[in-house]
Design a protein around this motif. Structure first.
Motif, PDB file in Angstrom:
ATOM      1  N   TYR A  21       0.844  -1.181   0.000  1.00 37.89           N
ATOM      2  CA  TYR A  21       0.000   0.000   0.000  1.00 37.89           C
ATOM      3  C   TYR A  21       0.885   1.239   0.000  1.00 37.89           C
ATOM      4  CZ  TYR A  21      -4.090  -2.827   1.296  1.00 37.89           C
ATOM      5  OH  TYR A  21      -5.101  -3.743   1.321  1.00 37.89           O
ATOM      6  N   ILE A  22       0.569   2.159  -0.917  1.00 39.46           N
ATOM      7  CA  ILE A  22       1.195   3.480  -0.919  1.00 39.46           C
ATOM      8  C   ILE A  22       0.127   4.440  -0.401  1.00 39.46           C
ATOM      9  CG2 ILE A  22       2.181   5.298  -2.387  1.00 39.46           C
ATOM     10  CD1 ILE A  22       2.911   2.973  -4.396  1.00 39.46           C
ATOM     11  N   TRP A  23       0.493   5.297   0.550  1.00 43.04           N
ATOM     12  CA  TRP A  23      -0.489   6.203   1.154  1.00 43.04           C
ATOM     13  C   TRP A  23      -0.311   7.610   0.614  1.00 43.04           C
ATOM     14  CZ3 TRP A  23      -3.801   3.084   3.086  1.00 43.04           C
ATOM     15  CH2 TRP A  23      -3.391   1.888   3.674  1.00 43.04           C
ATOM     16  N   HIS A  30      -3.208  19.504  -2.582  1.00 39.70           N
ATOM     17  CA  HIS A  30      -1.816  19.062  -2.519  1.00 39.70           C
ATOM     18  C   HIS A  30      -1.723  17.711  -1.820  1.00 39.70           C
ATOM     19  CE1 HIS A  30      -1.335  23.431  -3.219  1.00 39.70           C
ATOM     20  NE2 HIS A  30      -0.324  23.007  -3.959  1.00 39.70           N
ATOM     21  N   ALA A  31      -0.644  16.986  -2.140  1.00 43.79           N
ATOM     22  CA  ALA A  31      -0.523  15.622  -1.621  1.00 43.79           C
ATOM     23  C   ALA A  31       0.908  15.297  -1.210  1.00 43.79           C
ATOM     24  CB  ALA A  31      -0.982  14.626  -2.681  1.00 43.79           C
ATOM     25  N   VAL A  32       1.008  14.499  -0.151  1.00 47.34           N
ATOM     26  CA  VAL A  32       2.276  13.909   0.270  1.00 47.34           C
ATOM     27  C   VAL A  32       2.149  12.411   0.072  1.00 47.34           C
ATOM     28  CG1 VAL A  32       3.827  13.491   2.206  1.00 47.34           C
ATOM     29  CG2 VAL A  32       2.674  15.690   1.996  1.00 47.34           C
ATOM     30  N   VAL A  33       3.107  11.792  -0.578  1.00 44.14           N
ATOM     31  CA  VAL A  33       3.023  10.355  -0.812  1.00 44.14           C
ATOM     32  C   VAL A  33       4.037   9.629   0.068  1.00 44.14           C
ATOM     33  CG1 VAL A  33       4.496  10.526  -2.864  1.00 44.14           C
ATOM     34  CG2 VAL A  33       3.060   8.532  -2.555  1.00 44.14           C
ATOM     35  N   VAL A  34       3.547   8.557   0.700  1.00 46.08           N
ATOM     36  CA  VAL A  34       4.372   7.755   1.611  1.00 46.08           C
ATOM     37  C   VAL A  34       4.797   6.477   0.904  1.00 46.08           C
ATOM     38  CG1 VAL A  34       4.483   6.630   3.873  1.00 46.08           C
ATOM     39  CG2 VAL A  34       2.972   8.624   3.546  1.00 46.08           C
ATOM     40  N   ASP A  35       6.111   6.268   0.788  1.00 43.27           N
ATOM     41  CA  ASP A  35       6.687   5.031   0.255  1.00 43.27           C
ATOM     42  C   ASP A  35       6.201   4.662  -1.150  1.00 43.27           C
ATOM     43  OD1 ASP A  35       8.283   4.680   2.451  1.00 43.27           O
ATOM     44  OD2 ASP A  35       7.162   2.977   3.293  1.00 43.27           O
ATOM     45  N   PRO A  36       6.443   5.521  -2.137  1.00 40.09           N
ATOM     46  CA  PRO A  36       6.033   5.172  -3.500  1.00 40.09           C
ATOM     47  C   PRO A  36       6.955   4.141  -4.143  1.00 40.09           C
ATOM     48  CG  PRO A  36       7.138   7.300  -3.507  1.00 40.09           C
ATOM     49  CD  PRO A  36       7.060   6.869  -2.072  1.00 40.09           C
ATOM     50  N   GLY A  37       6.645   2.879  -3.965  1.00 41.62           N
ATOM     51  CA  GLY A  37       7.441   1.802  -4.550  1.00 41.62           C
ATOM     52  C   GLY A  37       7.377   1.810  -6.060  1.00 41.62           C
ATOM     53  N   GLU A  38       6.238   2.223  -6.598  1.00 38.30           N
ATOM     54  CA  GLU A  38       6.137   2.419  -8.043  1.00 38.30           C
ATOM     55  C   GLU A  38       5.369   3.696  -8.321  1.00 38.30           C
ATOM     56  OE1 GLU A  38       4.187  -0.697 -10.222  1.00 38.30           O
ATOM     57  OE2 GLU A  38       2.741  -1.109  -8.637  1.00 38.30           O
ATOM     58  N   ALA A  54       3.324  17.400  -3.434  1.00 36.27           N
ATOM     59  CA  ALA A  54       4.030  18.434  -2.659  1.00 36.27           C
ATOM     60  C   ALA A  54       5.280  17.880  -1.993  1.00 36.27           C
ATOM     61  CB  ALA A  54       3.106  19.026  -1.599  1.00 36.27           C
ATOM     62  N   ALA A  55       5.290  16.589  -1.682  1.00 34.97           N
ATOM     63  CA  ALA A  55       6.459  15.989  -1.027  1.00 34.97           C
ATOM     64  C   ALA A  55       6.341  14.468  -1.063  1.00 34.97           C
ATOM     65  CB  ALA A  55       6.580  16.458   0.427  1.00 34.97           C
ATOM     66  N   ILE A  56       7.494  13.827  -0.876  1.00 32.90           N
ATOM     67  CA  ILE A  56       7.557  12.370  -0.767  1.00 32.90           C
ATOM     68  C   ILE A  56       8.213  12.050   0.572  1.00 32.90           C
ATOM     69  CG2 ILE A  56       8.664  10.288  -1.707  1.00 32.90           C
ATOM     70  CD1 ILE A  56       8.572  11.678  -4.491  1.00 32.90           C
ATOM     71  N   VAL A  57       7.672  11.082   1.304  1.00 33.62           N
ATOM     72  CA  VAL A  57       8.332  10.633   2.530  1.00 33.62           C
ATOM     73  C   VAL A  57       8.575   9.127   2.440  1.00 33.62           C
ATOM     74  CG1 VAL A  57       7.307  12.495   3.914  1.00 33.62           C
ATOM     75  CG2 VAL A  57       6.237  10.238   3.936  1.00 33.62           C
ATOM     76  N   LEU A  58       9.748   8.695   2.901  1.00 33.79           N
ATOM     77  CA  LEU A  58      10.168   7.297   2.799  1.00 33.79           C
ATOM     78  C   LEU A  58      10.474   6.731   4.177  1.00 33.79           C
ATOM     79  CD1 LEU A  58      12.751   7.741  -0.134  1.00 33.79           C
ATOM     80  CD2 LEU A  58      10.317   7.135  -0.329  1.00 33.79           C
ATOM     81  N   THR A  59      10.110   5.460   4.389  1.00 33.52           N
ATOM     82  CA  THR A  59      10.380   4.826   5.688  1.00 33.52           C
ATOM     83  C   THR A  59      11.692   4.042   5.709  1.00 33.52           C
ATOM     84  OG1 THR A  59       9.147   2.803   5.106  1.00 33.52           O
ATOM     85  CG2 THR A  59       7.922   4.580   6.246  1.00 33.52           C
ATOM     86  N   HIS A  60      12.063   3.429   4.566  1.00 36.92           N
ATOM     87  CA  HIS A  60      13.324   2.657   4.530  1.00 36.92           C
ATOM     88  C   HIS A  60      13.750   2.408   3.096  1.00 36.92           C
ATOM     89  CE1 HIS A  60      10.296  -0.540   4.320  1.00 36.92           C
ATOM     90  NE2 HIS A  60      11.226  -1.431   4.011  1.00 36.92           N
ATOM     91  N   HIS A  61      14.901   1.754   2.956  1.00 32.84           N
ATOM     92  CA  HIS A  61      15.588   1.759   1.658  1.00 32.84           C
ATOM     93  C   HIS A  61      15.144   0.672   0.688  1.00 32.84           C
ATOM     94  CE1 HIS A  61      18.200  -1.788   2.299  1.00 32.84           C
ATOM     95  NE2 HIS A  61      18.292  -1.404   3.562  1.00 32.84           N
ATOM     96  N   GLY A  67      11.000   2.678  -5.089  1.00 29.62           N
ATOM     97  CA  GLY A  67      11.305   2.440  -6.505  1.00 29.62           C
ATOM     98  C   GLY A  67      10.694   3.464  -7.455  1.00 29.62           C
ATOM     99  N   GLY A  68       9.627   4.158  -6.995  1.00 33.18           N
ATOM    100  CA  GLY A  68       8.950   5.104  -7.888  1.00 33.18           C
ATOM    101  C   GLY A  68       9.413   6.535  -7.738  1.00 33.18           C
ATOM    102  N   VAL A  69      10.360   6.781  -6.830  1.00 29.23           N
ATOM    103  CA  VAL A  69      10.753   8.167  -6.517  1.00 29.23           C
ATOM    104  C   VAL A  69      11.328   8.876  -7.742  1.00 29.23           C
ATOM    105  CG1 VAL A  69      12.359   9.599  -5.186  1.00 29.23           C
ATOM    106  CG2 VAL A  69      11.112   7.747  -4.056  1.00 29.23           C
ATOM    107  N   GLU A  70      12.294   8.214  -8.399  1.00 24.57           N
ATOM    108  CA  GLU A  70      12.986   8.847  -9.520  1.00 24.57           C
ATOM    109  C   GLU A  70      12.003   9.274 -10.601  1.00 24.57           C
ATOM    110  OE1 GLU A  70      16.427   6.510 -10.773  1.00 24.57           O
ATOM    111  OE2 GLU A  70      16.401   7.632 -12.684  1.00 24.57           O
ATOM    112  N   SER A  71      11.085   8.373 -10.918  1.00 24.51           N
ATOM    113  CA  SER A  71      10.116   8.657 -11.973  1.00 24.51           C
ATOM    114  C   SER A  71       9.152   9.782 -11.575  1.00 24.51           C
ATOM    115  CB  SER A  71       9.381   7.356 -12.303  1.00 24.51           C
ATOM    116  OG  SER A  71       8.235   7.606 -13.026  1.00 24.51           O
TER     117      SER A  71
END
Ligand code: ZN
Ligand code: FE
Length: 265
Positions: A21-23, A30-38, A54-61, A67-71
């Protein structure tokens, strides 16, 4: 994609891969996305709801969380908050954060308190929206379970889980995977006589049969049913003893025995 409202903010559930699940936290604009794997399902949700990232937040590597951050960054440049203490720095993180830091986003009435929750990975962090009573805990606390100890020790994971269990009972637990049914099946093997657990299993089965997510749960429900928060319960320790999985009635050993049992369950 259901959403839960609290104050002026809501959380969208974006399924990804097989069981992630991506939140997406948003205020309608505006939106903040948590852990966008894709990126694709996130972009689809943003487009559908006419939201600006508006922002991306990540919990771990792990890749299923970033995986979806770069895109996503190719379409728009936004701050990326991520764990400061992973073994190797995460590419694309513009704002490394750790316990004591707060994530604020100018375009949203949102403040996320950062909690260090090592165990699954050494740098794993969780985000607590105190006002809304939302917890975004990645692969640390799962609904009915917890993440595998891929990098950290049982001591680290029990401390991390205790920190999360100390949050208010009505805090919503937004973990990153739909693992509830398999977790509860295992939980019933650990603590077969737990009535709250039996009830939860029936409810989760009904939700899944209708294709509904079982996430978020609450801290109260996790404390009542999750074996990885209940490892000091005498009935659980006796069960571990009887199965030859525990030799000494000690809390962290009990946790470690449950975690190891789950790995081969
Ligand atoms: Zn992970
Ligand atoms: Fe994961």
């Amino acid at each position: 994609m259901p959403s839960q409202s609290a104050k002026s903010l809501a959380v969208l559930t974006v399924p990804a891969f097989r069981d992630n699940y991506i939140w997406v936290i948003h205020n309608g604009h505006h939106a903040v996305v948590v852990d966008p794997g894709e990126a694709a399902p996130v972009q689809a949700a943003l487009d559908k709801h006419e939201l600006t990232l508006a922002a991306i937040v990540l919990t771990h590597h792990h890749n299923d969380h970033m995986g979806g951050v770069e895109s996503l960054l190719q379409k728009t440049s936004v701050p990326v908050f991520g764990p400061r203490h992973e073994k190797t720095p995460i590419q694309g993180v513009s704002h490394p954060v750790s316990e004591g830091d707060n994530v604020t986003i100018p375009s949203l009435p949102l403040r996320l308190k950062v909690l260090d929750t090592p165990g699954h990975t050494l740098g794993h962090i969780s985000y607590h929206a105190e006002t809304q009573r939302w917890l975004f805990c990645g692969d640390t606390l799962f609904t009915g379970g917890c993440g595998r100890l891929l990098e950290g020790s049982p001591q680290q994971m029990t401390a991390s889980l205790a920190k999360l269990a100390a949050l208010p009972d009505n805090t919503l637990v937004y973990c990153a995977h739909e693992y509830t049914l398999s977790n509860l099946q295992f939980a019933l093997a650990v603590e077969p006589a737990n009535h709250a657990l039996q009830t939860r299993m029936a409810e989760a089965q009904a939700q899944r049969a209708q294709g509904q997510p079982t996430v978020p749960s609450t801290i109260a429900l996790e404390k009542a049913t999750n074996p990885f928060l209940r490892y000091t319960e005498p009935a659980i320790m006796e069960n571990l003893f009887a199965k030859g999985l525990l030799k000494e009635r000690e809390a962290v050993l009990s946790f470690a025995a449950i975690r190891e049992w789950k790995n081969s369950f």
